[in-house]
Design a protein around this motif. Structure first.
Motif, PDB file in Angstrom:
ATOM      1  N   SER A   1       0.922  -1.059   0.041  1.00  0.00           N
ATOM      2  CA  SER A   1       0.069  -0.011  -0.123  1.00  0.00           C
ATOM      3  C   SER A   1       0.945   1.329   0.020  1.00  0.00           C
ATOM      4  O   SER A   1       1.827   1.297   0.667  1.00  0.00           O
ATOM      5  CB  SER A   1      -0.986   0.047   1.357  1.00  0.00           C
ATOM      6  OG  SER A   1      -1.604   1.310   1.457  1.00  0.00           O
TER       7      SER A   1
ATOM      8  N   LYS B   1       0.200   3.923   1.289  1.00  0.00           N
ATOM      9  CA  LYS B   1       0.089   4.800   2.445  1.00  0.00           C
ATOM     10  C   LYS B   1       1.302   4.788   3.472  1.00  0.00           C
ATOM     11  O   LYS B   1       2.070   3.877   3.529  1.00  0.00           O
ATOM     12  CB  LYS B   1      -1.196   4.344   3.357  1.00  0.00           C
ATOM     13  CG  LYS B   1      -1.351   5.264   4.481  1.00  0.00           C
ATOM     14  CD  LYS B   1      -2.633   4.816   5.097  1.00  0.00           C
ATOM     15  CE  LYS B   1      -2.875   5.703   6.237  1.00  0.00           C
ATOM     16  NZ  LYS B   1      -3.217   7.024   6.249  1.00  0.00           N
TER      17      LYS B   1
ATOM     18  N   THR C   1      -4.642   6.242  -5.274  1.00  0.00           N
ATOM     19  CA  THR C   1      -3.658   5.518  -4.273  1.00  0.00           C
ATOM     20  C   THR C   1      -2.189   5.802  -4.346  1.00  0.00           C
ATOM     21  O   THR C   1      -1.497   5.429  -3.176  1.00  0.00           O
ATOM     22  CB  THR C   1      -3.761   4.074  -4.188  1.00  0.00           C
ATOM     23  OG1 THR C   1      -3.190   3.670  -5.369  1.00  0.00           O
ATOM     24  CG2 THR C   1      -5.144   3.491  -4.018  1.00  0.00           C
TER      25      THR C   1
END
Length: 560
Positions: free
Chosen positions: A56, A58, A381
Motif C-alpha cells: 500500500s 500509505k 492511491t
C-alpha cells in the motif's frame, strides 16, 4: 565496523519474514522527523499495525531520517581512499574490509557501451545508500530498534555518468518514493527467486530482493542505461568521514530551524547566508525535509546536491586532508562501510577504487551536473508517491545513453547525411501504423494509431493501415524499414510528420515501412521531437558543480 546486511561475500543472507514490523527509518533522536502519512518513509508497517496490505502506498510511522551522509561517503571514498598510502599489508587489510556482491541480479544482459570516435567508452556507476541496521553502530545512527537486522532499503540512489572522454560528469538522483516495476531477481545467497512485480513498487524495495544487483537491474530496466559498477554504503563510518573533510559550506536564504511544534524535524538551525557545517550539523542538513522549499523529499534531494557539489569543491582544493592519521581513519571507515560489485572487472580492491578516483578527478567541477529524475506525483492511491515524468524522464535517460553532457556543452556534431531520395510517391508508399503509447504507468492512448494514419493521409499517404495486433510499448516514436531500397521512402514519411531521421532505422523485424507511435506522442497534433542534444529538461533541476551561489529556499513557518 559492522558489515552490511546485503547478501554478498562475507555477509549473512536474510529473507523478509512475513509479518515483520515496518521500520521507522529514523535517526537516533528523541522525536521523528516526519509525521505519519506525510510522504516521508519507504518502509511499510506490519499489516497487524496498519490495517493495510503490503505494497500500500500509505505512509506509516517515524520516517524520513535515514537518507543521511551515506551517499556522500560513496563519492568521498572515490576521491580520497587512495590517499592512505600504507604498505602492502595495510592495503590488503583495507581490501578485506570491502564487501562484494553481484553487479546485476536481473535476467537481461546489459548492452555494450558505444565507443566514441576516439574509441573511448563512458562509465556508469550506481551509488546506493542502504538503511541496513544489522549492527549496533548502524542502529545507533538509524534508530528503528524494533526492526534491528531487517532487510535493508535502497533509500538513496544516484546514477553517476562519467563521459567517454572524461570531460564531464552527470548525476541523476531517483526519488526514493518512485513507483516502478521491479524485474525478476534471484538472491545469489539463498537462490530465492523474486518474480517480476505485476504492479508498481517503490524503488527502494529493490535492495531487499537479493542485494544491490537488483537495484542495478531495476535501473537498467527503466532507463536502458548500461551500468558498469555500483557502490553501496550504510550508516557506519559516515559521520567520521564527514568530519575528516573539515566542513562543507552551505547556504540558506533565511534563518531556518527544522523543528515543528510537535518536536519533529532534523533539528538543523542555521542563520541566513553561508555556514561551514560538519559532523552533526552536516548530518542534519542532509536529512532536513521540514524547512527546505516545500517540505518534500524533492527539496531534500536538492539540498543534498548542493552539499555534494560543495564537498567536491572542498576536496578538490585539498583542504583538511593533509593529516596522514585522518586519511588512514577515513580510508578505514570508507572501506568498512562499502559494498562494491565483484568479479574480474569489479571494484573489489583499493587499487580499483583508486584508479576510479583518478578517472573522476579528470573532470573539472564546472563540468559536473547534478539532476533529479523528472517526476510527477501519482493520483489516487499513489498520490503520495512519484512517477517518472513522461517525456522528460526518457529525454534525460537518452542523453546519458548517448553520452550527451547535461550541462548543455556538447561538442557540435557533424551534420547528418542528407536524406536519400524516395523511389515512390506518397500515394504509392504503404505505411503500417502501430500504437506503442503504453507506458509502465499509463494505458495506451485510444485512437492514436488512427489519428496518425489520418495525418499521413493528409500528407498524401493514402495506403496507410493500422496494425492492431502489435501494440508493444515504445518510449520514442520511430520508423522501421526492412530493405535498403525502402530507406528513402521511410525517410520521406519521417520528414512529412516532423520525425527526425535518426528515428528511421533498418530492421528485419518488419516486412514494410512501419511507424510506431511512441509514448512521446500521446497527444493529438503534430509530432514535436525532443531536443536531447540541446538542453536538459527544466524539470531535472540541473545544478552545476561550480555554482557557489546555490542557496536553499526556506519553507514558510520554519524561520526564527
Amino acid at each position: 565496523m559492522a558489515r552490511s546486511g546485503t547478501p554478498g561475500e562475507g555477509t549473512r543472507p536474510r529473507v523478509r519474514q512475513a509479518g515483520r514490523p515496518g521500520r521507522d527509518g529514523g535517526l537516533h533522536t528523541e522525536a521523528p522527523e516526519e509525521e505519519p502519512g506525510s510522504g516521508g518513509g519507504g518502509r511499510r508497517a506490519a499489516p497487524a499495525e496498519s490495517g493495510h496490505r503490503r505494497g500500500s502506498p500509505k505512509r506509516h510511522g517515524k520516517k524520513g531520517k535515514r537518507r543521511v551522509l551515506r551517499w556522500v561517503a560513496s563519492v568521498t571514498a572515490l576521491l580520497i581512499i587512495g590517499g592512505a598510502g600504507a604498505g602492502y599489508l595495510y592495503i590488503q587489510h583495507l581490501n578485506g574490509n570491502l564487501k562484494k556482491a553481484d553487479l546485476t541480479l536481473g535476467d537481461k544482459k546489459m548492452a555494450d557501451h558505444k565507443a566514441n570516435a576516439a574509441g573511448q567508452t563512458p562509465m556508469n556507476i550506481l551509488l546506493i545508500g542502504s538503511d541496513a541496521r544489522d549492527s549496533k553502530e548502524n542502529q545507533k545512527l538509524g534508530g528503528a530498534k524494533e526492526t534491528f537486522g531487517a532487510p535493508p532499503l535502497a533509500d538513496v540512489q544516484m546514477l553517476l555518468h562519467l563521459s567517454a572522454d572524461r570531460s564531464n560528469m552527470s548525476v541523476i538522483s531517483m526519488p526514493r518514493d518512485t513507483m516502478l516495476k521491479i524485474p525478476k531477481c534471484t538472491n545469489p545467497e539463498t537462490k530465492h527467486v523474486y518474480p517480476a512485480t505485476t504492479g508498481l513498487e517503490m524503488t527502494n524495495e529493490t535492495l531487499g530482493r537479493g542485494g544491490p544487483g537488483c537495484s542495478v537491474a531495476t535501473w537498467y530496466e527503466l532507463t536502458g542505461i548500461t551500468i558498469d559498477h555500483f557502490m553501496m554504503i550504510d550508516f557506519s563510518g559516515v559521520v567520521s568521514m564527514a568530519d575528516a573533510i573539515g566542513g562543507v559550506p552551505v547556504c540558506v536564504k533565511g534563518n531556518v530551524y527544522s523543528h515543528t511544534s510537535t518536536g519533529k524535524g532534523s533539528g538543523l538551525k542555521l542563520e541566513k547566508g553561508t555556514t561551514k557545517i560538519k559532523g552533526k550539523q552536516a548530518l542534519q542538513w542532509l536529512r532536513t525535509r521540514y524547512g527546505f522549499e516545500d517540505g518534500t523529499d524533492l527539496g531534500r534531494t536538492h539540498a543534498q546536491h548542493m552539499y555534494m557539489n560543495s564537498m567536491v569543491r572542498e576536496l578538490r582544493e585539498g583542504t583538511k586532508l593533509t593529516d596522514p592519521g585522518k586519511l588512514m581513519s577515513l580510508a578505514e571507515a570508507a572501506t568498512d562501510a562499502l559494498t562494491v560489485d565483484k568479479g574480474d572487472n569489479g571494484l573489489g580492491s583499493v587499487n580499483r577504487l583508486y584508479d576510479l578516483a583518478e578517472e573522476l578527478k579528470k573532470v573539472p567541477t564546472k563540468r559536473i551536473t547534478m539532476t533529479t529524475m523528472p517526476n510527477v506525483y501519482g493520483t489516487g492511491t499513489l498520490k503520495e508517491r512519484v512517477l517518472p515524468k513522461p517525456g522528460d524522464a526518457e529525454q534525460l535517460f537518452q542523453m546519458v545513453r548517448d553520452d550527451v553532457p547535461l550541462d548543455g556543452k556538447a561538442a557540435k556534431r557533424k551534420t547528418p547525411a542528407a536524406a536519400k531520395k524516395p523511389t515512390a510517391t506518397p500515394a504509392e508508399t504503404p505505411v503500417t501504423v502501430r500504437n506503442g503509447t503504453r507506458t509502465e504507468v499509463d494505458y495506451p492512448v485510444k485512437g492514436r494509431a488512427t489519428a496518425v494514419k489520418d495525418l499521413l493521409a493528409g500528407k498524401g499517404y493514402t495506403q496507410s493501415t493500422i496494425d492492431s495486433q502489435n501494440t508493444e510499448p515504445a518510449k520514442r516514436t520511430g520508423i522501421l524499414f526492412p530493405t535498403v531500397d525502402m530507406e528513402g521512402n521511410a525517410q520521406a514519411v519521417a520528414k512529412a510528420l516532423g520525425i527526425p531521421l535518426t528515428a528511421v532505422k533498418k530492421s528485419t523485424d518488419v516486412s514494410g515501412i512501419t511507424l510506431t507511435v511512441g509514448a512521446d506522442w500521446r497527444e493529438d497534433g503534430d509530432y514535436h521531437a525532443p531536443s536531447a542534444e540541446e538542453k536538459t529538461p527544466d524539470s531535472a533541476r540541473a545544478l552545476n558543480g561550480d555554482d557557489k551561489t546555490a542557496c536553499m529556499d526556506i519553507q514558510p513557518g520554519f524561520g526564527w
